[in-house]
Every structure is written in structure tokens, then in C-alpha cells.
Scaffold this active site. Structure first.
Site, PDB file in Angstrom:
ATOM      1  N   LYS A 112       0.847  -1.181   0.000  1.00 61.72           N
ATOM      2  CA  LYS A 112       0.000   0.000   0.000  1.00 61.72           C
ATOM      3  C   LYS A 112       0.892   1.244   0.000  1.00 61.72           C
ATOM      4  CE  LYS A 112      -4.142  -1.867   0.287  1.00 61.72           C
ATOM      5  NZ  LYS A 112      -5.216  -1.619  -0.718  1.00 61.72           N
ATOM      6  N   LYS A 140     -13.399  -6.851  -7.967  1.00 63.80           N
ATOM      7  CA  LYS A 140     -13.789  -7.181  -6.600  1.00 63.80           C
ATOM      8  C   LYS A 140     -15.305  -7.349  -6.571  1.00 63.80           C
ATOM      9  CE  LYS A 140     -10.050  -4.459  -4.506  1.00 63.80           C
ATOM     10  NZ  LYS A 140      -9.748  -3.244  -3.692  1.00 63.80           N
TER      11      LYS A 140
END
Length: 330
Positions: free
Chosen positions: A157, A253
Site C-alpha cells: 500500500k 472485486k
């Protein structure tokens, strides 16, 4: 063949430590679970609220309760078609859509992968393990631990500031691991090509969502040495044609797509457009991963570590071993 909503509930699952991205930290995840009953069978589905859509678990539960009367007395197939029109993409529709897939499979005596038209039973896949945002040293420690635990693909991240230092530290901490990064729309005011080239030199093989939604055209003139993958910029199959000129692939997703039905449509659109597929997830239990695992069989990159980031998973959940995610035993 009539169905009814048996249960719509919110559950809270603690995260192992804290899950940190550029938008903040989470110590737990609240999810919504839908249970649909029909002809003695029960189908279950799980959704994790999509934070950047403003969703929360209680609101998702309320959506399920509101739509229940409109699908009561329908069959599983008809109800699944109806919810695509009755509900917007998001976690609530994902939970209900996947519950209806599960119910139909149970009613017909099939496995989910058979119902979804797969050629064979799903097999284990290498999955990314997420390294939360932190200082370079903290991320290097996380990476070293993950590599020691057998993970061979790490997803970092990033925040748009000091990213090269973070990646360099992780590369030193986990020298044998493959690296992908998620910029979470943070590369607004930097030289994108220069940043991509620097990360490629550090062994990064893919960059997810570098620019904000709506600013995708910033990528148009850039010929980077590694692929850009759209996440927030690709919510449904209709988005593929719009963003295809700027990205090399899409992260699918189920929560943002609103279920397995739309996720498979996105995968078909991506294939037709020549875009790579990444199968991703939110923080979740193995109940949410089960339908995503079917999609993952078509993916170049798999990032289904949601249950591995929790303190505990549901009983009989997916196995994470040697950096791979595999079906539950038994």
C-alpha cells in the site's frame, strides 16, 4: 422453487493488528451476511461495505430488508436477475447475489464452479499478501515476516509520498518476493512515468490505480515499463470500454461489482478488450472469498488475502499455505 430472505445480519470481525492504507487504519471489519432459503436449501453470501462509496454495514443490511419483499416467491435464477435491476452495485447486492448463486447450486446439486460454467474444479493459486502502509522500516519488517511465512507475492500500500523508499525497504526486507503496489489514487502531483520506472527498477511488476477516479486520462500519454491496473476506476462491465485505453488490466472485486454475476461480466468484457484480470477482495471471511475464488481461476494476479488479515476466519475456511490460497479441505 419460491425463496425468501431468512436472515440479514451485521457481523464484526477483528483484524490481526491493524490494516492501514492511505485513507486510514482499521482494527476490525463490519460485514453483512445474507441467507436465502428455498425448498429446504439455504444459500449464504457476504459483503464488505465499500468505504469510498459511502457504504456501512447497517445500511447494507437495511438494503437487503427493503428488497426482500420484491424477490419473495421468485426462484433463485429469477431473483438473481431481478436484483441486478433492483439494487445498485455494492456490498448489499454482492451478499444477496452470491447467496442466490449458492442457493441455486445447492438446489441443483452442483458446485458453484460448475454453475458458473468453469471447465474444471478450482485449484490453489498464488495470492498476494498485503503489506499495510507504514514507515519504510515497518513495511520492511512486515514483508520479511510475510516472506518467512511463505508468501511469494506481496502487495504494498502506497501513499504518493516517499513510495520509492518504502518499496526499496520492502525489497531489502523480502529480497525473493514478487512485488505489486496499490497507489490508491494517490499519484496526483508526481511524475507518473518517472515513478513507474523507478519502481520497475526495484522489481515491482504492476501498479494498481495510480491516479484518482476521473483522472484516468493522465495515463494516456504514458508508456510505462510495467502495467497499470484499474481498481476504483472500474466498477462494472460498462466501465471497461471507458477505461480500457488508459489501463492494462482491471481489478475485479465482488463487493464493488455487486456480486459474482457482474464480476463475471466484467471478466468477459476485460477478456474481449485484451485487458489482464486481477481478482481482488476487501477485508472479509472465507464466505466472501468462495465466489471470488471461482473468478480467480481466470486471473493473472490473485489478491484474496482478506481472511488471512483477520484474527480468525470462519470454520472450514480457505487454506493459506506456502503463499497460496486453496479450497477448504473436506
Amino acid at each position: 422453487m419460491a425463496i425468501q430472505l431468512k436472515s440479514a445480519r451485521v457481523e464484526r470481525w477483528p483484524v490481526a493488528g491493524a490494516f492501514v492504507i492511505s485513507r486510514g487504519a482499521k482494527t476490525h471489519v463490519d460485514i453483512v451476511v445474507a441467507e436465502i432459503e428455498g425448498d429446504g436449501a439455504v444459500g449464504r453470501g457476504e459483503g464488505t461495505p465499500v468505504y469510498y462509496l459511502g457504504e456501512d454495514a447497517a445500511g447494507c443490511r437495511d438494503q437487503l430488508l427493503r428488497v426482500a419483499p420484491y424477490i419473495a416467491e421468485l426462484g433463485a435464477v429469477e431473483a438473481r436477475a431481478a436484483v441486478q435491476e433492483l439494487m445498485a452495485p455494492g456490498a448489499a447486492r454482492n451478499a444477496l447475489d452470491c447467496a442466490l448463486w449458492d442457493l441455486e447450486a445447492r438446489q441443483r446439486g452442483l458446485r458453484l464452479w460448475q454453475l458458473a460454467g468453469c471447465d474444471g474444479a478450482p485449484t490453489s493459486r498464488v495470492t498476494a499478501f498485503t503489506i499495510s502502509l507504514g514507515t519504510p522500516g515497518a513495511m520492511a519488517e512486515q514483508a520479511a515476516t510475510a516472506e518467512a511465512d511463505g508468501y511469494r507475492l506481496l502487495k504494498l500500500k502506497l501513499t504518493g509520498e516517499g513510495d520509492r523508499l518504502r518499496v526499496a525497504a520492502v525489497r531489502k526486507g523480502a529480497p525473493e518476493a514478487r512485488l505489486i503496489v496499490d497507489a490508491n489514487e494517490s499519484w496526483r502531483d508526481i511524475d507518473i512515468l518517472s515513478e513507474a520506472e523507478a519502481l520497475a527498477d526495484l522489481g515491482v511488476e504492476m501498479i494498481e490505480q495510480p491516479v484518482p477516479v476521473g483522472a484516468d486520462a493522465l495515463l494516456d500519454p504514458i508508456y510505462a515499463p510495467i502495467p497499470f491496473i484499474a481498481d476504483e476506476s472500474c466498477q462494472t462491465a460498462a466501465d471497461v470500454a471507458r477505461i480500457g485505453a488508459f489501463y492494462d488490466g482491471v481489478n475485479i472485486k465482488l463487493d464493488k461489482a455487486g456480486g459474482l454475476t457482474e464480476a463475471l461480466r466484467i471478466a468477459d468484457a476485460a477478456d474481449a478488450a485484451g485487458l489482464s484480470i486481477m481478482a481482488g477482495c476487501m477485508l472479509s471471511t472465507s464466505l466472501a472469498i468462495a465466489p471470488a475464488f471461482v473468478l480467480a481461476q481466470r486471473a493473472r494476479w490473485v489478491d484474496l488475502d482478506g481472511p488471512a488479515l483477520l484474527e480468525r476466519d470462519r470454520e472450514g475456511g480457505f487454506e493459506f499455505r506456502d503463499g497460496r490460497i486453496g479450497p477448504p479441505v473436506g
